[in-house]
Scaffold this active site. Structure first.
Site, PDB file in Angstrom:
ATOM      1  N   LYS B  53      30.450  36.550   4.282  1.00  0.00           N
ATOM      2  CA  LYS B  53      30.091  35.722   3.458  1.00  0.00           C
ATOM      3  C   LYS B  53      29.613  34.354   3.854  1.00  0.00           C
ATOM      4  O   LYS B  53      28.745  33.870   3.392  1.00  0.00           O
ATOM      5  CB  LYS B  53      31.060  35.732   2.164  1.00  0.00           C
ATOM      6  CG  LYS B  53      31.382  37.103   1.504  1.00  0.00           C
ATOM      7  CD  LYS B  53      32.543  37.085   0.641  1.00  0.00           C
ATOM      8  CE  LYS B  53      32.844  38.487  -0.026  1.00  0.00           C
ATOM      9  NZ  LYS B  53      33.958  38.754  -0.737  1.00  0.00           N
ATOM     10  N   GLN B  97      39.220  35.732  -2.838  1.00  0.00           N
ATOM     11  CA  GLN B  97      39.205  36.870  -2.286  1.00  0.00           C
ATOM     12  C   GLN B  97      40.519  37.848  -2.443  1.00  0.00           C
ATOM     13  O   GLN B  97      41.429  37.286  -2.568  1.00  0.00           O
ATOM     14  CB  GLN B  97      39.076  36.721  -0.528  1.00  0.00           C
ATOM     15  CG  GLN B  97      38.919  37.978   0.206  1.00  0.00           C
ATOM     16  CD  GLN B  97      37.735  38.666   0.241  1.00  0.00           C
ATOM     17  OE1 GLN B  97      36.603  38.082   0.034  1.00  0.00           O
ATOM     18  NE2 GLN B  97      37.921  39.947   0.128  1.00  0.00           N
ATOM     19  N   ASP B 120      31.780  37.002  -9.139  1.00  0.00           N
ATOM     20  CA  ASP B 120      32.291  38.285  -8.766  1.00  0.00           C
ATOM     21  C   ASP B 120      32.195  39.206  -9.996  1.00  0.00           C
ATOM     22  O   ASP B 120      32.566  40.424 -10.013  1.00  0.00           O
ATOM     23  CB  ASP B 120      33.763  38.344  -8.317  1.00  0.00           C
ATOM     24  CG  ASP B 120      33.847  38.826  -6.677  1.00  0.00           C
ATOM     25  OD1 ASP B 120      32.941  39.221  -6.358  1.00  0.00           O
ATOM     26  OD2 ASP B 120      34.943  38.500  -5.934  1.00  0.00           O
TER      27      ASP B 120
END
Lengths: 288, 288
Positions: B53, B97, B120
């Site tokens: 990312k 994460q 997300d």
């Protein structure tokens, strides 16, 4: 074989008795459950629903407020009223009777209700928590919640079972999908674009129908022994009230909810049950 | 017959090219898309994801911040960091994460991310809006959003079609159900409690699998001509990377995503695409 009739009136009566006890317990601690219902205009069906809610809330000795606004009410007036009840510590649940007149933005009204007072479970935050299955102390739409209570009382197994939900409204179909998934059922959401509906409904161990179309579900569409929950409420030309499921389905199903007397009474009972729950959460009290 | 291979790398490349153009356009208006990634501990798989990312965000000339906290970080430290980025106008997307170390409360972390920066799409408010299909300008989980882009690029019809989603995570299965329902597909959500999985998957015109079990889906479980989307990412004993779908399925399916090179590249491309979108929304700019 004739299906077991799932007696929503009887279960609703039990729920109401518990709610009355809980209300008394909360009241003795200084908390009177408060429910505000806002109705705009004079749709006749809505007027009946609102009156039924008012009557039940009155019987339970809630702090029951029904605010009837004229058909001509403005968006700002409705929003201001919602914001007023959001701030009012004597009100624990706020319900805006649907449908609103066409000139009003219902979406904005729903989004303005404080999520913790959203007794109809319509706010996206509440639906999202339910579907994500995270957190606790959030309201859930009353009709699907009432259906889950009925299934529980009649010991209908759900884990690993096929559930087909026909109709995808925010008040019924979508929250029911979330509730059924949380109960480990395998759930399919069908709607007016669904092809081969009969093939699909025939796979269902539990079939829930909330479309608003009399006789949509016929006996050949139902798996023998299935549990059939009829959320439909259709007024026929001769005045009869009927659901979405044809009478003949009772010859195939294992259990079925009648219309009237099935899901309908559970919705109001669950609304009252949930108002008490919200009152307890908002004031840090316990209900049993 | 061998299935069409759905080339996620090629589509991701196209998306990235558009994202680069949009980034340049925003930057020329004084808005540099800002993405903050928080990683706690040193899980090796997470480390690779985060590095990928970071690399992509760097190539796109984002304001890219990766904050690596030690395994021993406290809940308060993580929450404070999230709150810091919530307030930082140079950051438009925040990603924590997963998984977090076991001593941390991931749920509370997710609920602390400002919904408009939740790149997300994990916050219940965002999932709820997606499922309710109301409002606009909210983020959607990147993997299912990327899958919808792939299906669109390959002209896979969805309205009225049967979609079976196997796996019900918050990052993939649940948001995909909402997206598919919004696209008028008839969607079934299956999971580890589902009975007769093969019978169910065989009804699917579009089958999406996100379980994390190599060879879960075999050729006999797939309808001839179906589109199969494999979200699995399993490392075999010999080091090979494989999905949840057996290789033989390519002989039955009409179209299929490879692993690697299918869904994987789309997830990161969609994350970047969405960061730019959030930057535009938060600053009132337009992207094309």
């Amino acid at each position: 074989m004739t299906a077991t009739v799932i007696d929503g009136r009887a279960v609703a009566k039990e729920i109401n008795a518990v709610t009355a006890t809980q209300t008394a317990a909360l009241t003795s601690q200084g908390v009177i459950p408060g429910l505000a219902v806002i109705m705009v205009g004079d749709d006749p069906a809505s007027a009946i629903y609102v009156r039924n809610k008012e009557r039940r809330a009155g019987k339970l000795q809630f702090n029951s407020v029904v605010k009837r606004l004229p058909e001509t009410a403005t968006q700002v007036e409705v929003l201001d009223l919602v914001r007023h009840y959001n701030q009012d510590p004597a009100i624990h649940g706020i319900l805006v009777q649907s449908p609103l007149p066409a000139h009003l933005n219902e979406e904005e009204v729903v989004m303005t209700i404080a999520p913790q007072k959203d007794v109809d479970g319509l706010h996206p935050k509440n639906l999202g928590q339910l579907f994500a299955n995270v957190g606790h102390q959030y309201p859930v739409a009353c009709t699907p919640k009432g259906i889950m209570t009925l299934l529980d009382r009649y010991d209908v197994p759900l884990a690993g079972k096929q559930v087909v939900m026909v109709g995808r409204s925010r008040l019924v179909g979508k929250p029911l999908v979330a509730l059924m998934n949380n109960a480990d059922a395998t759930v399919t959401l069908a709607h007016r674009h669904t092809h081969h509906l009969a093939e699909l409904t025939k796979t269902a161990d539990v079939l829930v129908v909330a479309v608003g179309q009399a006789n949509l579900i016929t006996a050949d569409m139902v798996k023998p022994g299935a549990t059939v929950i009829d959320v439909g409420m259709n007024r026929l030309a001769d005045g009869t009230l009927t659901g979405d499921v044809a009478a003949e389905v009772a010859n195939v199903a294992g259990a079925i909810t009648p219309v009237p007397g099935g899901v309908g009474p559970m919705t109001i009972a669950t609304l009252m049950q949930q108002t008490v729950q919200l009152a307890a959460w908002q004031t840090g009290k316990q209900v049993q």
